[in-house]
Scaffold this motif. Structure first.
Motif, PDB file in Angstrom:
ATOM      1  N   SER A 107       0.635  -1.202  -0.100  1.00  0.00           N
ATOM      2  CA  SER A 107      -0.184  -0.334   0.272  1.00  0.00           C
ATOM      3  C   SER A 107       1.149   1.506  -0.136  1.00  0.00           C
ATOM      4  CB  SER A 107      -0.780  -0.176   1.045  1.00  0.00           C
ATOM      5  OG  SER A 107      -0.528   0.108   2.178  1.00  0.00           O
ATOM      6  N   THR A 122       2.954   4.601  -3.829  1.00  0.00           N
ATOM      7  CA  THR A 122       2.330   5.173  -4.686  1.00  0.00           C
ATOM      8  C   THR A 122       2.669   6.042  -6.301  1.00  0.00           C
ATOM      9  OG1 THR A 122       3.015   6.838  -3.468  1.00  0.00           O
ATOM     10  CG2 THR A 122       0.979   6.279  -2.497  1.00  0.00           C
ATOM     11  N   ASN A 175      -4.637  -2.833  -5.411  1.00  0.00           N
ATOM     12  CA  ASN A 175      -3.843  -2.294  -5.099  1.00  0.00           C
ATOM     13  C   ASN A 175      -4.067  -0.048  -5.594  1.00  0.00           C
ATOM     14  OD1 ASN A 175      -1.812   0.648  -5.492  1.00  0.00           O
ATOM     15  ND2 ASN A 175      -0.636  -1.246  -4.822  1.00  0.00           N
ATOM     16  N   SER A 179      -2.964   2.676  -4.420  1.00  0.00           N
ATOM     17  CA  SER A 179      -2.284   3.452  -4.237  1.00  0.00           C
ATOM     18  C   SER A 179      -1.221   4.168  -5.311  1.00  0.00           C
ATOM     19  CB  SER A 179      -1.583   3.447  -2.542  1.00  0.00           C
ATOM     20  OG  SER A 179      -0.927   2.160  -3.512  1.00  0.00           O
TER      21      SER A 179
END
Length: 477
Positions: free
Chosen positions: A105, A108, A133, A135
């Motif tokens: 997580s 990004t 996912n 992020s």
């Protein structure tokens, strides 16, 4: 090694030193960025670092290294970007990485997999992880050189699209150079663009054989898309029919700011003329258009100049000037500075600030500079009018007698120039305009002055009476 305060480090692979380097790496507790070669031991050490934010690796991965990287992705809490470019990762390696990514997580910012020998099977695994996912914002699966090419086709793109239509986090997707993609893959990509959940803002499909059919497929999606800001379709074999379809679809798009058609050598002036519908659309928000490596000549210049005549959004039109003669540049000059009349100048394009390339004619560059320095297009228009017309016709305003003098004066007073000589010209034109009113209505000016004097006398007398009354009141007290 004891480097507790090092925040970035690079290591070139040497088998004799890698093990000891990995041991020392565990002491770099402040390390944020690692670049260079990796072994399974180095990756295991990187897993122990609490603030690691980025990795940039460009080497051939063995299976044990992929397994170690999978474990790192599964447990990392600070890792934000991962560059695995120009390496022979392969589908098997990406499948392992995707297992770790599905539980991550923190990643990004970016996952970069340029030229990593990836095919449909690997991308299908990646698609499954992206579905979980929520992020990751940037995925690059492009090819930028001939070795270790990614070889992603329709099946991989369809799997990717299936996960991304429901993914609200991904902002950037690049599939450039994956030549096996056909119309089937383009239709899958169009489903992402049509999704109301997707937040995709940047899409690069360079060096993919889209053709006119691909252009038509994307056009339908772009007509309803509400998120895309940047679209690159370089060298996509798009011809005039494809561009017509795209122009039609984009005429209903209000978010796209940058568009790249460079390298679509089949485009002609007829196709460029179709951009008129897009450029003159009230919803057009395009700020930059790239059309390099298209030899459109004077006819193309005429078409672009005509299409942009009423556009108020495009700031940069970049192209190679090959084949454009003085006649073509005159069309562009008339676009930004049509001096046939004050009204024509006012209706010229005052938004463009870049046109062509660094070798554009000086006179064109100078007037583009006026647009750039006067970001308010009305100010740019006024400067151009004052430059070319020394004697502005005030006759149409005389029907309102002297009532418009304040408006005329304010019109001039908003104008200024860093050029001292031209500033003097502006002030002289202002005086000339006011003089035309005065010379046309001398008696009205005198009457207005008399009326003004009378009003002032009345105010003074009233004030005197008020003071005398106050004086009498004080004396009685």
């Amino acid at each position: 090694m004891n480097l507790p305060h090092v925040t970035s480090i690079s290591f070139e692979y040497e088998s004799d030193n890698a093990y000891y380097f990995a041991l020392g790496l565990r002491r770099c507790k402040s390390l944020k960025v690692y670049s260079g070669a990796v072994t399974a031991d180095i990756v295991a050490s990187l897993r122990t670092l609490p603030v690691l934010e980025g990795m940039m690796v460009s080497q051939r991965f063995r299976r044990d290294e992929c397994i170690a990287l999978r474990e790192l992705l599964s447990t990392a809490t600070q890792l934000k970007y991962l560059y695995l470019s120009h390496m022979d990762l392969g589908d098997g390696g990406l499948e392992l990485l995707a297992e770790g990514l599905a539980h991550n997580s923190s990643l990004t910012d970016r996952l970069n997999l340029w030229n990593s020998n990836i095919g449909d099977r690997g991308v299908q695994a990646l698609a499954l992880s992206l579905a979980r996912n929520e992020s990751l914002r940037h995925v690059d699966l492009s090819n930028y050189r001939t070795s270790n090419n990614n070889n992603i086709g329709d099946r991989g793109v369809e799997a990717l699209a299936e996960s991304l239509v429901h993914n609200a986090s991904l902002r950037v997707l690049s599939l450039s150079g994956n030549t096996p993609i056909t119309g089937t893959g383009v239709r899958a990509i169009s489903r992402i663009l049509q999704s109301h959940t997707s937040g995709l803002e940047t899409l690069s499909l360079n060096r993919i054989n889209l053709g006119d059919d691909g252009g038509k497929i994307l056009a339908a999606a772009l007509s309803i898309n509400k998120s895309l800001v940047y679209l690159s379709l370089q060298s996509g074999s798009i011809g005039d029919d494809g561009l017509r379809a795209l122009a039609s679809g984009l005429s209903r798009n209000s978010t796209l700011h940058e568009l790249d058609f460079s390298g679509n050598a089949a485009l002609t002036a007829a196709g460029l003329h179709s951009l008129k519908r897009y450029f003159r659309s009230p919803s057009c928000a395009l700020k930059t258009l790239f059309i390099f490596d298209i030899n459109f000549g004077d006819e193309g210049a005429y078409a672009l100049a005509n299409a942009l005549r009423q556009n108020k959004s495009l700031k940069r039109l970049r192209f190679h000037a090959r084949g454009i003669t003085s006649k073509g540049w005159q069309a562009f000059l008339n676009l930004i500075c049509d001096k046939s009349s004050p009204n024509s100048l006012y209706l010229s394009n005052h938004t463009l600030i870049e046109l062509g390339e660094s070798l554009s004619p000086t006179v064109v560059v100078n007037w583009l500079g006026i647009n750039e320095r006067n970001r308010n297009r009305n100010f740019a228009a006024r400067i151009k009018i004052l430059y070319f017309f020394s004697d502005l016709d005030m006759e149409p305003l005389f029907q309102w007698n002297l009532k418009l003098i304040p408006l005329v004066k304010s019109w001039f007073q908003t104008m200024s120039s860093p050029d001292v000589d031209f500033e003097a010209v502006i002030r002289n034109r202002e005086l000339t305009a006011i003089y035309k009113f005065v010379s046309r209505f001398p008696f009205l000016v005198v009457d207005d002055f008399k009326s003004y004097v009378t009003q002032q006398r009345q105010r003074i007398r009233a004030k005197i009476c008020e003071l005398e009354e106050e004086e009498r009141r004080l004396m009685q007290v």
